[in-house]
Write an enzyme that holds these catalytic residues in place. Structure first.
Site, PDB file in Angstrom:
ATOM      1  N   GLY A  10      34.564  39.242  35.594  1.00 33.45           N
ATOM      2  CA  GLY A  10      35.566  38.486  36.359  1.00 33.45           C
ATOM      3  C   GLY A  10      36.532  39.495  36.926  1.00 33.45           C
ATOM      4  O   GLY A  10      37.543  39.828  36.291  1.00 33.45           O
ATOM      5  N   LEU A  11      36.189  40.016  38.115  1.00 29.39           N
ATOM      6  CA  LEU A  11      36.963  41.154  38.634  1.00 29.39           C
ATOM      7  C   LEU A  11      37.825  40.777  39.836  1.00 29.39           C
ATOM      8  O   LEU A  11      37.945  41.539  40.785  1.00 29.39           O
ATOM      9  CB  LEU A  11      36.014  42.310  38.975  1.00 29.39           C
ATOM     10  N   GLY A  15      41.331  40.636  36.390  1.00 27.72           N
ATOM     11  CA  GLY A  15      40.251  41.354  35.719  1.00 27.72           C
ATOM     12  C   GLY A  15      40.172  42.801  36.163  1.00 27.72           C
ATOM     13  O   GLY A  15      40.043  43.718  35.344  1.00 27.72           O
ATOM     14  N   ARG A  34      30.441  37.836  39.051  1.00 29.54           N
ATOM     15  CA  ARG A  34      29.385  36.971  39.598  1.00 29.54           C
ATOM     16  C   ARG A  34      28.936  37.480  40.966  1.00 29.54           C
ATOM     17  O   ARG A  34      27.757  37.617  41.242  1.00 29.54           O
ATOM     18  CB  ARG A  34      29.917  35.535  39.704  1.00 29.54           C
ATOM     19  N   LYS A  76      38.275  32.177  36.375  1.00 31.74           N
ATOM     20  CA  LYS A  76      39.075  30.963  36.542  1.00 31.74           C
ATOM     21  C   LYS A  76      38.918  30.090  35.293  1.00 31.74           C
ATOM     22  O   LYS A  76      37.796  29.909  34.796  1.00 31.74           O
ATOM     23  CB  LYS A  76      38.548  30.222  37.765  1.00 31.74           C
ATOM     24  N   SER A 129      50.281  37.884  29.832  1.00 30.22           N
ATOM     25  CA  SER A 129      51.376  37.582  30.761  1.00 30.22           C
ATOM     26  C   SER A 129      51.840  38.850  31.445  1.00 30.22           C
ATOM     27  O   SER A 129      51.763  39.938  30.894  1.00 30.22           O
ATOM     28  CB  SER A 129      52.556  36.940  30.043  1.00 30.22           C
ATOM     29  N   GLY A 130      52.337  38.676  32.662  1.00 31.56           N
ATOM     30  CA  GLY A 130      52.867  39.815  33.402  1.00 31.56           C
ATOM     31  C   GLY A 130      52.311  39.886  34.804  1.00 31.56           C
ATOM     32  O   GLY A 130      52.645  40.791  35.560  1.00 31.56           O
ATOM     33  N   HIS A 186      54.985  30.180  26.140  1.00 31.22           N
ATOM     34  CA  HIS A 186      55.647  31.239  26.933  1.00 31.22           C
ATOM     35  C   HIS A 186      55.856  30.736  28.365  1.00 31.22           C
ATOM     36  O   HIS A 186      56.949  30.837  28.930  1.00 31.22           O
ATOM     37  CB  HIS A 186      54.783  32.504  26.927  1.00 31.22           C
ATOM     38  N   GLU A 190      59.213  29.886  30.439  1.00 38.10           N
ATOM     39  CA  GLU A 190      59.424  30.505  31.767  1.00 38.10           C
ATOM     40  C   GLU A 190      59.892  29.438  32.771  1.00 38.10           C
ATOM     41  O   GLU A 190      60.811  29.678  33.561  1.00 38.10           O
ATOM     42  CB  GLU A 190      58.087  31.123  32.185  1.00 38.10           C
ATOM     43  N   ARG A 288      60.606  20.198  39.140  1.00 35.58           N
ATOM     44  CA  ARG A 288      59.617  20.643  40.131  1.00 35.58           C
ATOM     45  C   ARG A 288      58.923  19.446  40.754  1.00 35.58           C
ATOM     46  O   ARG A 288      58.697  19.400  41.965  1.00 35.58           O
ATOM     47  CB  ARG A 288      58.583  21.567  39.488  1.00 35.58           C
TER      48      ARG A 288
HETATM   49  P1  NBP Z   1      40.888  33.566  39.567  1.00 38.89           P
HETATM   50  O1  NBP Z   1      41.502  32.625  38.614  1.00 38.89           O
HETATM   51  O2  NBP Z   1      41.121  33.381  41.022  1.00 38.89           O
HETATM   52  O3  NBP Z   1      39.292  33.570  39.310  1.00 38.89           O
HETATM   53  C1  NBP Z   1      38.442  34.340  40.121  1.00 38.89           C
HETATM   54  C2  NBP Z   1      37.330  34.937  39.289  1.00 38.89           C
HETATM   55  O4  NBP Z   1      36.578  33.903  38.631  1.00 38.89           O
HETATM   56  C3  NBP Z   1      36.349  35.706  40.158  1.00 38.89           C
HETATM   57  O5  NBP Z   1      35.913  36.833  39.451  1.00 38.89           O
HETATM   58  C4  NBP Z   1      35.230  34.678  40.339  1.00 38.89           C
HETATM   59  O6  NBP Z   1      33.994  35.249  40.649  1.00 38.89           O
HETATM   60  C5  NBP Z   1      35.194  34.088  38.969  1.00 38.89           C
HETATM   61  N1  NBP Z   1      34.436  32.825  38.878  1.00 38.89           N
HETATM   62  C6  NBP Z   1      34.704  31.593  39.363  1.00 38.89           C
HETATM   63 BR1  NBP Z   1      36.129  31.187  40.406  1.00 38.89          BR
HETATM   64  N2  NBP Z   1      33.786  30.675  39.061  1.00 38.89           N
HETATM   65  C7  NBP Z   1      32.867  31.335  38.346  1.00 38.89           C
HETATM   66  C8  NBP Z   1      31.658  30.948  37.740  1.00 38.89           C
HETATM   67  N3  NBP Z   1      31.256  29.680  37.758  1.00 38.89           N
HETATM   68  N4  NBP Z   1      30.930  31.902  37.121  1.00 38.89           N
HETATM   69  C9  NBP Z   1      31.338  33.169  37.074  1.00 38.89           C
HETATM   70  N5  NBP Z   1      32.511  33.603  37.604  1.00 38.89           N
HETATM   71  C10 NBP Z   1      33.254  32.707  38.245  1.00 38.89           C
HETATM   72  O7  NBP Z   1      41.264  35.093  39.181  1.00 38.89           O
HETATM   73  P2  NBP Z   1      42.623  35.740  38.660  1.00 38.89           P
HETATM   74  O8  NBP Z   1      43.799  35.292  39.442  1.00 38.89           O
HETATM   75  O9  NBP Z   1      42.345  37.194  38.542  1.00 38.89           O
HETATM   76  O10 NBP Z   1      42.801  35.119  37.207  1.00 38.89           O
HETATM   77  C11 NBP Z   1      41.816  35.272  36.187  1.00 38.89           C
HETATM   78  C12 NBP Z   1      42.246  34.479  34.969  1.00 38.89           C
HETATM   79  O11 NBP Z   1      43.479  35.026  34.485  1.00 38.89           O
HETATM   80  C13 NBP Z   1      42.538  33.003  35.256  1.00 38.89           C
HETATM   81  O12 NBP Z   1      42.148  32.222  34.162  1.00 38.89           O
HETATM   82  C14 NBP Z   1      44.033  32.953  35.404  1.00 38.89           C
HETATM   83  O13 NBP Z   1      44.568  31.687  35.094  1.00 38.89           O
HETATM   84  C15 NBP Z   1      44.466  34.003  34.394  1.00 38.89           C
HETATM   85  N6  NBP Z   1      45.757  34.616  34.622  1.00 38.89           N
HETATM   86  C16 NBP Z   1      46.195  34.883  35.871  1.00 38.89           C
HETATM   87  C17 NBP Z   1      47.436  35.482  36.052  1.00 38.89           C
HETATM   88  C18 NBP Z   1      47.916  35.807  37.438  1.00 38.89           C
HETATM   89  O14 NBP Z   1      49.083  36.222  37.569  1.00 38.89           O
HETATM   90  N7  NBP Z   1      47.080  35.683  38.460  1.00 38.89           N
HETATM   91  C19 NBP Z   1      48.224  35.808  34.954  1.00 38.89           C
HETATM   92  C20 NBP Z   1      47.723  35.567  33.694  1.00 38.89           C
HETATM   93  C21 NBP Z   1      46.507  34.953  33.531  1.00 38.89           C
HETATM   94  P3  NBP Z   1      33.573  35.477  42.196  1.00 38.89           P
HETATM   95  O15 NBP Z   1      34.200  36.768  42.593  1.00 38.89           O
HETATM   96  O16 NBP Z   1      32.100  35.565  42.139  1.00 38.89           O
HETATM   97  O17 NBP Z   1      34.078  34.305  42.970  1.00 38.89           O
END
Ligand code: NBP
Length: 473
Positions: A10-11, A15, A34, A76, A129-130, A186, A190, A288
Site C-alpha cells: 500500500g504505497l 505507505g 496493487r 484504504k 498519527s502525524g 486521539h 483532535e 462540523r
Molecule cells: P489511501 O487511503 O488513499 O489508500 C490508497 C492505497 O490503498 C493504495 O495503495 C491503493 O492501491 C490501496 N488499495 C485500495 Br484504495 N483498494 C485496494 C484493494 N482492494 N487491494 C489492494 N490495495 C488497495 O492511502 P493513504 O492516504 O496513504 O492512507 C493509507 C491508510 O493510512 C488509510 O487507512 C488511512 O486512513 C490511514 N492514515 C492516513 C493518514 C493521512 O494523513 N493520510 C494518517 C494516518 C492514517 P492502488 O495504488 O493500487 O490504488
C-alpha cells in the site's frame, strides 16, 4: 539475495513515507502495491534513500521477507484492508506478523486479530498519527496486538517514531484492537481541540474585534506558554496567511463547512455505548455537522438574537484561560473513554504511556501532555484528570475567565458549544446533588422504572396514579 527486514504494502502517501522512513533508518524494506506503477515510482524517486526490494506479486513480496515476516499494510481502511490481509495470510506462515497501519475501526481489528490468531499469524492493529510528514519524519505510533508481536516489531517502530526528550513516541498499547481504539480517541480529542481553538478565534474576532492578522499574533504568543502545541502553532500560520488571489485573509475565502472522515463520529458512537460523556468531542462532531447544513443555516439567518457587537479586547487573556481549562476537560473525557474500554476489553492500557507517546509526532502533540503523563504516573488509577492537584490549579486560575467567556458568548450571540459544554461538564461533576433525582422521579411516574432512596437501600416505586404510597420494588 538478502531478505528484507520488513515489508510495506500500500504505497500511497502514507505507505511510501513509512517505507522511506524505515529505509532511512537502515532497514531493508520490501515494497508492494496493487498497482505496480506506484512501487516503481517510489524506487525511481527515492531509491537512493536506503535498501528497497521492489516486488510485483504478493507471493514475491512475502518471499522477499526474512522470517518471521513483518508486513505493514497501508491501504484504504475497510474492504481493501480485508482483501489485502486475506491475500497475505493465505501465503504467510505461523509466527508471521501482519500490521494494519490504516485507520481501521477497532472492532474490525478485533475481528481480524481473532481470525488470524486461529491461523497462528499475528495481527497488529497500529494507529499512526502525524499525517504524511509524520510518516516520513517520525509519527506517533500506537500498536495493539500481542506482546510477542510487539517484541519483534517494537525496535523497528520505535526507531522510526518521533522522539521527545529521547523517548520514542511509540509503545505497545495493549492486545487486539487497543492500538486502533487509542488512535480513534486521539482523533476524537483532535476534533475537540480544533473546535475549542475555532471558538477562541471566533469569539476574539467577533466579540473582541481582533483581525485575523492580530489573532495570528495572539496564537503565536499563546504558543510560547502552557498552551504550546502543534495545533496552536498552525492556527497562527493559517490565520496569518493572506490569500494571494484576493489579498484577503485566507480564513475569509475558505467555505465555512468543516469536513469529517469519521473517526470523530466513531469516538462518539463508542462513547455512547460505553456510557462515557465525551461532551467536548460530541460538540465538535455536531459543530462540523451543523456547519455543513447550508440550506438550514441560510434559512435561519433572520432568527432573533443579538447582532454580534464588537467590544472588549481584554477578553484575550480570559479566552486563553478558558481554552486551557476546556482543553483539559476534553482530554480528561477522552482518557476516561480509554479507561472504560480498557476495563471492558481487558486491555490494561497505561494512560501515562499514552500521554507520553502523544507528546510528539501526532496532531495533538502539546507541552501540556507532560502534565497529563505526570498526573497518571503519580496516580495510575486517577478517577478523572480534573482531580490531579496540578491540573486542578488550572481550574482555580481559570474560574472567573471561563465563566466570563461563556457568559460573553451567550450575550453576544457567538456560538461556543465547546467552551459551554466543558464548563457545564465541570460544574456537573462537582455538584453534590444533580437534578437526575427529578429525572428518576419522572421515570418512575410514567414508566414505573423505580428509584433508589438516599436514606436506605433497595429499589422503590410510588403508586402515582393511586394513593401515592411507596412500595419496595
Ligand atoms: P489511501 O487511503 O488513499 O489508500 C490508497 C492505497 O490503498 C493504495 O495503495 C491503493 O492501491 C490501496 N488499495 C485500495 Br484504495 N483498494 C485496494 C484493494 N482492494 N487491494 C489492494 N490495495 C488497495 O492511502 P493513504 O492516504 O496513504 O492512507 C493509507 C491508510 O493510512 C488509510 O487507512 C488511512 O486512513 C490511514 N492514515 C492516513 C493518514 C493521512 O494523513 N493520510 C494518517 C494516518 C492514517 P492502488 O495504488 O493500487 O490504488
Amino acid at each position: 539475495m538478502t531478505k528484507a527486514d520488513i515489508g510495506v504494502t500500500g504505497l500511497a502517501v502514507m505507505g511510501s513515507n513509512l517505507a522511506r522512513n524505515l529505509a532511512r533508518h537502515g532497514y531493508r524494506v520490501a515494497l508492494h502495491n496493487r498497482t505496480t506503477a506506484r512501487t516503481q515510482r517510489l524506487v525511481e524517486e527515492h531509491g537512493d534513500e536506503g535498501a528497497f526490494v521492489p516486488t510485483v506479486s504478493t507471493r514475491e513480496f512475502v518471499d522477499a521477507l526474512a522470517r518471521p515476516r513483518r508486513v505493514i499494510v497501508m491501504v484504504k481502511a475497510g474492504e481493501p484492508t480485508d482483501a489485502v490481509v486475506e491475500e497475505l495470510a493465505a501465503v504467510m506462515e505461523p509466527g508471521d506478523m501482519i500490521v494494519d497501519g490504516g485507520n481501521a475501526q477497532f472492532e474490525d481489528t478485533r475481528r481480524r486479530e481473532a481470525a488470524l490468531r486461529e491461523r497462528g499469524v499475528h495481527f497488529v492493529g497500529m494507529g499512526v498519527s502525524g499525517g504524511e510528514e509524520g510518516a516520513l519524519h517520525g509519527p506517533s505510533i500506537m500498536p495493539g496486538g500481542s506482546a510477542e508481536a510487539y517484541a519483534a516489531l517494537g525496535p523497528l517502530l520505535e526507531a522510526i517514531a518521533a522522539e521527545v526528550d529521547g523517548v520514542p513516541c511509540c509503545t505497545h498499547i495493549g492486545p487486539d484492537g487497543a492500538g486502533h481504539f487509542v488512535k480513534m480517541v486521539h482523533n476524537g480529542i483532535e476534533y475537540a481541540d480544533m473546535q475549542l481553538i475555532a471558538e477562541s478565534y471566533d469569539l476574539l474576532r467577533q466579540a473582541a474585534g481582533l483581525s485575523p492578522a492580530e489573532l495570528a499574533d495572539v496564537f503565536r504568543d499563546w504558543n510560547t506558554g502552557e498552551l504550546e502545541s502543534y495545533l496552536i502553532e498552525i492556527t497562527a500560520e493559517v490565520l496569518g496567511h493572506v490569500d494571494p488571489a484576493t489579498g484577503r485573509p485566507f480564513v475569509d475565502v475558505v467555505v465555512d463547512r468543516a469536513e469529517q472522515k469519521g473517526t470523530g463520529r466513531w469516538t462518539v458512537q463508542n462513547a455512547l455505548e460505553l456510557g462515557v460523556p465525551v461532551t467536548g468531542i460530541a460538540e465538535a462532531v455536531f459543530a462540523r455537522s451543523l456547519s455543513g447544513h447550508a440550506g438550514q443555516r441560510a434559512a435561519a439567518r433572520d432568527l432573533p438574537g443579538p447582532r454580534i457587537a464588537q467590544g472588549d479586547p481584554s477578553l484575550v487573556e480570559d479566552v486563553r484561560k478558558a481554552l486551557y481549562a476546556s482543553k483539559i476537560v476534553a482530554y480528561a473525557q477522552g482518557f476516561d473513554q480509554i479507561a472504560a474500554a480498557s476495563e471492558l476489553y481487558g486491555w490494561n492500557i497505561d494512560r501515562a504511556a499514552v500521554a507520553t507517546i502523544w507528546r510528539g509526532g501526532c496532531i495533538i502533540r502539546a507541552r501540556f501532555l507532560n502534565r497529563i503523563r505526570e498526573a497518571y504516573d503519580t496516580d495510575p488509577a486517577l478517577p478523572s484528570l480534573l482531580l490531579d492537584p496540578t491540573l486542578a490549579k488550572v481550574f482555580t486560575e481559570a474560574q472567573r475567565s471561563w465563566r466570563r467567556v461563556v457568559a460573553t458568548a451567550a450575550e453576544t450571540g457567538v456560538p461556543t458549544p465547546g467552551f459551554s459544554s466543558a464548563l457545564a461538564y465541570y460544574d456537573a461533576l462537582r455538584r453534590e446533588r444533580l437534578p437526575a433525582a427529578l429525572v428518576q422521579g419522572l421515570r418512575d411516574f410514567f414508566g414505573a422504572h423505580t428509584y433508589e432512596r438516599v436514606d436506605r437501600g433497595g429499589a422503590f416505586h410510588t403508586d402515582w396514579s393511586g394513593d401515592r404510597a411507596e412500595h419496595s420494588a
